[in-house]
Scaffold this motif. Structure first.
Motif, PDB file in Angstrom:
ATOM      1  N   ARG A 165       0.935  -1.166   0.176  1.00 20.46           N
ATOM      2  CA  ARG A 165      -0.033   0.020   0.043  1.00 20.46           C
ATOM      3  C   ARG A 165       1.012   1.191   0.152  1.00 20.46           C
ATOM      4  O   ARG A 165       0.429   2.217   0.636  1.00 20.46           O
ATOM      5  CB  ARG A 165      -0.941   0.033   1.158  1.00 20.46           C
ATOM      6  CG  ARG A 165      -2.218  -1.030   0.940  1.00 20.46           C
ATOM      7  CD  ARG A 165      -2.857  -1.050   1.916  1.00 20.46           C
ATOM      8  NE  ARG A 165      -2.565  -2.023   2.876  1.00 20.46           N
ATOM      9  CZ  ARG A 165      -2.567  -2.062   4.220  1.00 20.46           C
ATOM     10  NH1 ARG A 165      -2.677  -0.886   4.893  1.00 20.46           N
ATOM     11  NH2 ARG A 165      -2.294  -3.102   4.881  1.00 20.46           N
ATOM     12  N   GLY A 166       2.141   1.196  -0.621  1.00  9.72           N
ATOM     13  CA  GLY A 166       2.853   2.345  -0.801  1.00  9.72           C
ATOM     14  C   GLY A 166       3.344   2.801   0.507  1.00  9.72           C
ATOM     15  O   GLY A 166       3.989   3.918   0.499  1.00  9.72           O
ATOM     16  N   THR A 178       0.197   1.457  -6.370  1.00 10.70           N
ATOM     17  CA  THR A 178       0.075   0.358  -5.443  1.00 10.70           C
ATOM     18  C   THR A 178      -0.497  -0.916  -6.428  1.00 10.70           C
ATOM     19  O   THR A 178      -1.273  -0.826  -7.333  1.00 10.70           O
ATOM     20  CB  THR A 178      -0.854   0.654  -4.510  1.00 10.70           C
ATOM     21  OG1 THR A 178      -2.248   0.993  -4.697  1.00 10.70           O
ATOM     22  CG2 THR A 178      -0.345   1.590  -3.604  1.00 10.70           C
TER      23      THR A 178
END
Length: 184
Positions: A165-166, A178
């Motif tokens: 999720r980055g 993502t």
């Protein structure tokens, strides 16, 4: 030939520019820089600096193309020096992730990024690092190159992970794509 050289570089008040043969020195409130140069000529006209091709140098035709390529580069380098000594440059990095944070201990930046140990980064001379909140790091200085390099080194400690999720260290405003994790 570069289109940049069609515009002058405006020198703000409080900045002194000294043009010598093959050397330019810029001095201002935030510091002093100098640059050696060849193939180009700087001409001061009041508070404006023009970058021109140096016609006094006799070069073979194959090197004339290379000499013309330096015009825009030298224009940008001189402009960055003038902006650096008058205003300075800054880069902002944000930290995303549970438990990820930054803090200052004296002059050292300490990053907690999920490793078994904290990462300590000592800023080089002329660079200041600020941490207004635990998830934001601000790098400031007069040299655009040095500010960018220090910010890149901080980002490299934990680059944004596309499958998580980055989370990681990224520039403010940077978009991270993502990806979905493979399912069994």
């Amino acid at each position: 030939m570069s289109r940049l050289i069609k515009k002058p570089i405006v020198v703000p008040n409080g900045v002194d520019v000294k043009i010598e043969p093959n050397k330019v020195t810029v001095k201002g409130p935030l510091g002093e820089f100098s640059m050696d140069y060849t193939y180009v000529k700087f001409r001061m006209d009041g508070n404006q600096i023009w970058v021109e091709e140096n016609k006094d140098v006799n070069l073979p035709p194959r090197l004339m193309k290379k000499a013309k390529a330096f015009l825009g580069t030298r224009w940008s380098l001189l402009r960055n020096m003038i902006v650096g000594v008058s205003e300075g440059f800054k880069k902002e990095l944000e930290i995303q992730g549970v438990g990820y944070r930054a803090q200052m201990q004296g002059n050292t930046l300490v990053l907690t990024l999920g490793y078994s140990h904290p990462i300590k980064i000592e800023p080089p001379e002329g660079i200041t690092i600020e941490v207004p909140r635990p998830s934001l790091v601000v790098v400031k200085g007069a040299s655009k190159e040095l500010v960018g390099q220090v910010a890149a080194n901080i980002r490299k400690t934990r680059e944004p992970m596309p499958f998580a999720r980055g989370k990681g260290v990224r520039y403010v405003g940077e978009y991270v794509i993502t990806k979905e994790v493979k399912k069994a």
